[in-house]
Design a protein around this motif. Sequence first.
Motif, PDB file in Angstrom:
ATOM      1  N   THR A   1      -6.273   2.568   0.817  1.00  0.00           N
ATOM      2  CA  THR A   1      -5.364   1.547   1.338  1.00  0.00           C
ATOM      3  C   THR A   1      -6.141   0.347   1.861  1.00  0.00           C
ATOM      4  OG1 THR A   1      -3.828   3.307   1.938  1.00  0.00           O
ATOM      5  CG2 THR A   1      -3.467   1.148   2.925  1.00  0.00           C
TER       6      THR A   1
ATOM      7  N   LEU B   1      -7.259  -1.630  -1.099  1.00  0.00           N
ATOM      8  CA  LEU B   1      -6.133  -2.334  -1.722  1.00  0.00           C
ATOM      9  C   LEU B   1      -5.738  -3.564  -0.908  1.00  0.00           C
ATOM     10  CD1 LEU B   1      -4.067  -2.318  -4.019  1.00  0.00           C
ATOM     11  CD2 LEU B   1      -2.600  -0.927  -2.578  1.00  0.00           C
TER      12      LEU B   1
ATOM     13  N   SER C   1      -4.012   3.549  -6.152  1.00  0.00           N
ATOM     14  CA  SER C   1      -4.316   2.459  -5.221  1.00  0.00           C
ATOM     15  C   SER C   1      -5.803   2.119  -5.252  1.00  0.00           C
ATOM     16  CB  SER C   1      -3.927   2.844  -3.795  1.00  0.00           C
ATOM     17  OG  SER C   1      -2.553   3.074  -3.703  1.00  0.00           O
TER      18      SER C   1
END
Length: 127
Positions: free
Chosen positions: A39, A42, A88
């Motif tokens: 995350t 990303l 991701s």
Amino acid sequence: MSDVPPPLYPRYPATPAAPVPWGYPWPVAPLPPQLPGATTALVLGIVALAGGLVLVVPLAVAPLAWYLGAKASRLAEREPGRWRGAGSARTAMVLGMVGSALLAMLTIFAVVVITLMWVAMLTPSPY
């Protein structure tokens, strides 16, 4: 006759497409944990590209997004069933690659422009 009463609900096959009677939850397995760093990578990739289109400075985090995405992707390939979020990580890697390519092109362009300006300042003008 039998002493056992009929069931109160119809017996459905145990497939995900079959409706579940009221009061009976779906038998689901817990989700695996999110891939560490996916995350973050990303978000950095999105900030690099979206911010790089408006300002040039956020493109500086694109190589970091590429590195963190590659690191998370390697971790997901090593243990495929343990983590979720490999998509991701791959997306962050691609965004980091695109941002790094844009950063390299802008850096080369800036070096060429600065060199041409320096040469133009040192060249005597007949005017």
